[in-house]
Design a protein around this motif. Structure first.
Motif, mmCIF file in Angstrom:
data_model
loop_
_atom_site.group_PDB
_atom_site.id
_atom_site.type_symbol
_atom_site.label_atom_id
_atom_site.label_comp_id
_atom_site.label_asym_id
_atom_site.label_seq_id
_atom_site.Cartn_x
_atom_site.Cartn_y
_atom_site.Cartn_z
ATOM 1 N N ILE A 1 -7.455 28.742 -60.109
ATOM 2 C CA ILE A 1 -6.565 29.433 -59.177
ATOM 3 C C ILE A 1 -7.438 30.127 -58.139
ATOM 4 O O ILE A 1 -8.192 31.055 -58.456
ATOM 5 C CB ILE A 1 -5.675 30.460 -59.899
ATOM 6 C CG1 ILE A 1 -5.062 29.852 -61.171
ATOM 7 C CG2 ILE A 1 -4.605 30.968 -58.946
ATOM 8 C CD1 ILE A 1 -4.244 28.591 -60.924
ATOM 9 N N GLU A 2 -7.347 29.655 -56.897
ATOM 10 C CA GLU A 2 -8.133 30.216 -55.806
ATOM 11 C C GLU A 2 -7.212 30.929 -54.813
ATOM 12 O O GLU A 2 -6.100 30.475 -54.554
ATOM 13 C CB GLU A 2 -8.902 29.120 -55.079
ATOM 14 C CG GLU A 2 -9.839 28.320 -55.970
ATOM 15 C CD GLU A 2 -10.471 27.170 -55.222
ATOM 16 O OE1 GLU A 2 -11.228 27.438 -54.274
ATOM 17 O OE2 GLU A 2 -10.192 26.010 -55.570
ATOM 18 N N VAL A 3 -7.702 32.017 -54.284
ATOM 19 C CA VAL A 3 -6.918 32.798 -53.330
ATOM 20 C C VAL A 3 -7.794 33.115 -52.123
ATOM 21 O O VAL A 3 -8.931 33.583 -52.278
ATOM 22 C CB VAL A 3 -6.398 34.102 -53.964
ATOM 23 C CG1 VAL A 3 -5.768 34.995 -52.904
ATOM 24 C CG2 VAL A 3 -5.395 33.806 -55.064
ATOM 25 N N TYR A 4 -7.258 32.843 -50.944
ATOM 26 C CA TYR A 4 -7.904 33.298 -49.712
ATOM 27 C C TYR A 4 -7.172 34.546 -49.250
ATOM 28 O O TYR A 4 -5.950 34.529 -49.031
ATOM 29 C CB TYR A 4 -7.861 32.251 -48.611
ATOM 30 C CG TYR A 4 -8.448 32.774 -47.314
ATOM 31 C CD1 TYR A 4 -9.814 32.721 -47.078
ATOM 32 C CD2 TYR A 4 -7.635 33.370 -46.356
ATOM 33 C CE1 TYR A 4 -10.363 33.235 -45.910
ATOM 34 C CE2 TYR A 4 -8.173 33.887 -45.184
ATOM 35 C CZ TYR A 4 -9.538 33.814 -44.975
ATOM 36 O OH TYR A 4 -10.075 34.336 -43.825
ATOM 37 N N SER A 5 -7.904 35.629 -49.092
ATOM 38 C CA SER A 5 -7.350 36.884 -48.600
ATOM 39 C C SER A 5 -7.787 37.080 -47.157
ATOM 40 O O SER A 5 -8.984 37.054 -46.855
ATOM 41 C CB SER A 5 -7.840 38.048 -49.475
ATOM 42 O OG SER A 5 -7.686 39.277 -48.802
ATOM 43 N N LEU A 6 -6.827 37.287 -46.261
ATOM 44 C CA LEU A 6 -7.171 37.504 -44.853
ATOM 45 C C LEU A 6 -7.919 38.818 -44.687
ATOM 46 O O LEU A 6 -8.826 38.920 -43.855
ATOM 47 C CB LEU A 6 -5.904 37.494 -43.999
ATOM 48 C CG LEU A 6 -6.102 37.611 -42.493
ATOM 49 C CD1 LEU A 6 -6.922 36.439 -41.944
ATOM 50 C CD2 LEU A 6 -4.760 37.672 -41.762
ATOM 51 N N ASN A 7 -7.556 39.836 -45.460
ATOM 52 C CA ASN A 7 -8.265 41.118 -45.368
ATOM 53 C C ASN A 7 -9.715 40.993 -45.809
ATOM 54 O O ASN A 7 -10.609 41.589 -45.215
ATOM 55 C CB ASN A 7 -7.560 42.171 -46.227
ATOM 56 C CG ASN A 7 -6.268 42.658 -45.600
ATOM 57 O OD1 ASN A 7 -5.955 42.346 -44.455
ATOM 58 N ND2 ASN A 7 -5.487 43.408 -46.365
ATOM 59 N N GLU A 8 -9.959 40.225 -46.866
ATOM 60 C CA GLU A 8 -11.311 40.062 -47.376
ATOM 61 C C GLU A 8 -12.098 39.014 -46.600
ATOM 62 O O GLU A 8 -13.324 39.023 -46.578
ATOM 63 C CB GLU A 8 -11.275 39.694 -48.862
ATOM 64 C CG GLU A 8 -10.648 40.766 -49.741
ATOM 65 C CD GLU A 8 -10.518 40.314 -51.184
ATOM 66 O OE1 GLU A 8 -11.106 39.270 -51.535
ATOM 67 O OE2 GLU A 8 -9.827 40.994 -51.958
ATOM 68 N N GLY A 9 -11.390 38.059 -45.997
ATOM 69 C CA GLY A 9 -12.045 37.030 -45.203
ATOM 70 C C GLY A 9 -12.759 35.980 -46.015
ATOM 71 O O GLY A 9 -13.706 35.356 -45.519
ATOM 72 N N CYS A 10 -12.324 35.728 -47.244
ATOM 73 C CA CYS A 10 -13.017 34.735 -48.066
ATOM 74 C C CYS A 10 -12.087 34.209 -49.148
ATOM 75 O O CYS A 10 -11.036 34.785 -49.449
ATOM 76 C CB CYS A 10 -14.273 35.329 -48.706
ATOM 77 S SG CYS A 10 -13.912 36.630 -49.897
ATOM 78 N N TRP A 11 -12.497 33.081 -49.719
ATOM 79 C CA TRP A 11 -11.855 32.524 -50.913
ATOM 80 C C TRP A 11 -12.512 33.160 -52.140
ATOM 81 O O TRP A 11 -13.691 33.491 -52.127
ATOM 82 C CB TRP A 11 -12.065 31.020 -50.995
ATOM 83 C CG TRP A 11 -11.306 30.206 -49.993
ATOM 84 C CD1 TRP A 11 -11.755 29.787 -48.783
ATOM 85 C CD2 TRP A 11 -9.976 29.699 -50.135
ATOM 86 N NE1 TRP A 11 -10.791 29.046 -48.147
ATOM 87 C CE2 TRP A 11 -9.690 28.971 -48.954
ATOM 88 C CE3 TRP A 11 -9.000 29.771 -51.132
ATOM 89 C CZ2 TRP A 11 -8.474 28.327 -48.755
ATOM 90 C CZ3 TRP A 11 -7.794 29.134 -50.930
ATOM 91 C CH2 TRP A 11 -7.529 28.429 -49.757
ATOM 92 N N ARG A 12 -11.749 33.269 -53.206
ATOM 93 C CA ARG A 12 -12.324 33.643 -54.488
ATOM 94 C C ARG A 12 -11.513 33.009 -55.614
ATOM 95 O O ARG A 12 -10.325 32.708 -55.457
ATOM 96 C CB ARG A 12 -12.372 35.154 -54.664
ATOM 97 C CG ARG A 12 -11.059 35.839 -54.415
ATOM 98 C CD ARG A 12 -11.203 37.347 -54.563
ATOM 99 N NE ARG A 12 -10.097 38.063 -53.961
ATOM 100 C CZ ARG A 12 -8.886 38.130 -54.482
ATOM 101 N NH1 ARG A 12 -8.617 37.510 -55.623
ATOM 102 N NH2 ARG A 12 -7.927 38.790 -53.869
ATOM 103 N N ILE A 13 -12.174 32.793 -56.720
ATOM 104 C CA ILE A 13 -11.507 32.276 -57.902
ATOM 105 C C ILE A 13 -10.992 33.459 -58.701
ATOM 106 O O ILE A 13 -11.747 34.374 -59.020
ATOM 107 C CB ILE A 13 -12.467 31.434 -58.754
ATOM 108 C CG1 ILE A 13 -12.965 30.238 -57.947
ATOM 109 C CG2 ILE A 13 -11.792 30.955 -60.031
ATOM 110 C CD1 ILE A 13 -14.044 29.443 -58.636
ATOM 111 N N THR A 14 -9.712 33.472 -59.006
ATOM 112 C CA THR A 14 -9.123 34.601 -59.722
ATOM 113 C C THR A 14 -9.247 34.389 -61.226
ATOM 114 O O THR A 14 -9.576 33.297 -61.707
ATOM 115 C CB THR A 14 -7.635 34.758 -59.367
ATOM 116 O OG1 THR A 14 -6.880 33.723 -60.002
ATOM 117 C CG2 THR A 14 -7.426 34.686 -57.860
#
Length: 395
Positions: A177-190
């Motif tokens: 499950i990957e999420v791109y956060s606009l606030n963080e500016g990156c993808w991460r694996i949750t």
């Protein structure tokens, strides 16, 4: 004006202005440009816009013509019975070879688009888009979604990456499950765990967004002695966890064509029956009280044989009519149409397109992305929670 009015009064006036005026007023002074492009002003302007009933009168329609693989977007006014005023919106293009995008979803006037090379966030009201960095894993078999977390004012792209199996005897590995956060500016694996014994079924339609969560049509896997039947699988964008929303304790006729939607501001499920029969229909169930299973109610049943042949249900108009995709004379040509559930009459609305390529959603003007550079987001930024690298599935 700022020389004669207190700063708080100027700010209140600017908050009440439409997006197009604010874009022009950035040229007034450096201080106004800095204010209007700040994240704080963008968020507060959005909060006020969401509270205005006038912002619910616009619809945006996506369609394709003549199997040309070119997407078109049109903005229409839902206050009228007929769509006399139609505004064309130019699709972002940085590559001449790519003229079509998969629509992941739209929220508050922002769109998430995808092609085989990239993910894009696009705001047509300010004619701006950004290209996202490449995701953590390179898996083709994915289910996407797009939503907005109102508690953190953050737009997120959700990517459920299913690993492929070399053979059917190989035990299936859980998806990433990957999420791109606009606030963080990156993808991460949750750390989110995909619920076992459940499979997503609606692969061809954007997931429904409501109440800070994205919703997928799903069903229990066919296991002896286990639960069975359709359900809604939600992914909450704040805690980034999956939740199962059950259906009422009634017997549903078998169908392999179920979609989630938001109709009249309510979480909805569209059940399509008899695709190749004379009694084709679409049953629309809505959740009157979000999260309460007993509030599921069968709202409409749309006769798919009306108006020549109705292909799909697309949404609800302010006058209570249902927007549908209906066949024209050709086998692959459709027209956006309006269906009256009382008289069961169908009215064509003058926007034509290819089969199964229509999408209709509410639209509002938004300053989102105005504070972002209009270029590819840096791939060097990584999450503190878990670094995205050459990702491998567990096991």
């Amino acid at each position: 004006m700022s020389d004669y009015l207190p700063e708080e009064v100027v700010l209140e006036i600017l908050h009440r202005l439409p997006v197009k005026s604010l874009i022009r007023f950035r040229c007034v002074s450096k201080s106004w440009n800095s204010l209007i492009t700040s994240s704080a002003f963008i968020n507060s302007h959005l909060t006020r816009s969401l509270s205005l009933p006038s912002n619910s009168s616009k619809l945006i329609v996506r369609h394709r013509l003549d199997n040309s693989y070119v997407n078109y977007f049109k903005l229409i006014d839902d206050n009228n019975d007929s769509f006399d005023q139609i505004q064309n919106i130019e699709l972002p293009r940085r590559n001449r070879r790519i003229k079509s995008f998969m629509l992941i979803g739209s929220v508050n006037g922002l769109f998430s688009l995808y092609d085989r090379e990239r993910y894009i966030l696009w705001n047509p009201s300010i004619r701006k888009f950004i290209t996202l960095p490449k995701p953590c894993s390179f898996i083709v078999f994915c289910r996407h979604a797009f939503g907005f977390d109102p508690r953190t004012n953050d737009y997120k792209v959700v990517r459920i990456a299913f690993p492929s199996r070399i053979s059917m005897s190989e035990e299936a590995k859980p998806p990433l499950i990957e999420v791109y956060s606009l606030n963080e500016g990156c993808w991460r694996i949750t750390s989110a765990s995909f619920p076992p014994g459940i499979k997503v079924t609606d692969w061809c339609r954007p997931a429904a967004f409501l109440n800070g969560a994205v919703h997928f049509a799903a069903e229990y896997e066919n296991k002896p002695g286990g639960p069975c039947g359709p359900l809604v699988l939600s992914f909450n964008l704040l805690d980034e966890a999956f939740h199962v929303i059950s259906l009422p304790n009634v017997t549903f006729k078998w169908t392999n064509n179920v979609h989630t939607s938001v109709i009249g501001g309510l979480l909805s499920l569209l059940f399509y029956y008899g695709r190749h029969a004379d009694n084709k229909c679409c049953a629309i169930w809505v959740m009157k009280e979000y999260g309460v299973v007993d509030s599921w109610t069968k709202q409409f049943t749309v006769d798919l044989n009306r108006g020549g042949e109705i292909i799909r249900v697309l949404g609800l108009q302010k006058n209570g009519y249902i927007l549908v995709e209906a066949l024209l004379s050709g086998p692959s040509c459709c027209e956006l149409s309006s269906y009256d559930p009382k008289s069961e009459q169908v009215k064509n609305l003058g926007i034509c397109g290819s089969l199964y390529d229509f999408h209709v959603d509410n639209y509002m003007e938004n300053l989102g992305l105005l504070d972002k550079p209009n270029e590819t987001v840096s791939e060097r930024r990584v999450s503190r929670k878990r670094k995205c690298s050459a990702t491998k599935f567990p096991g």
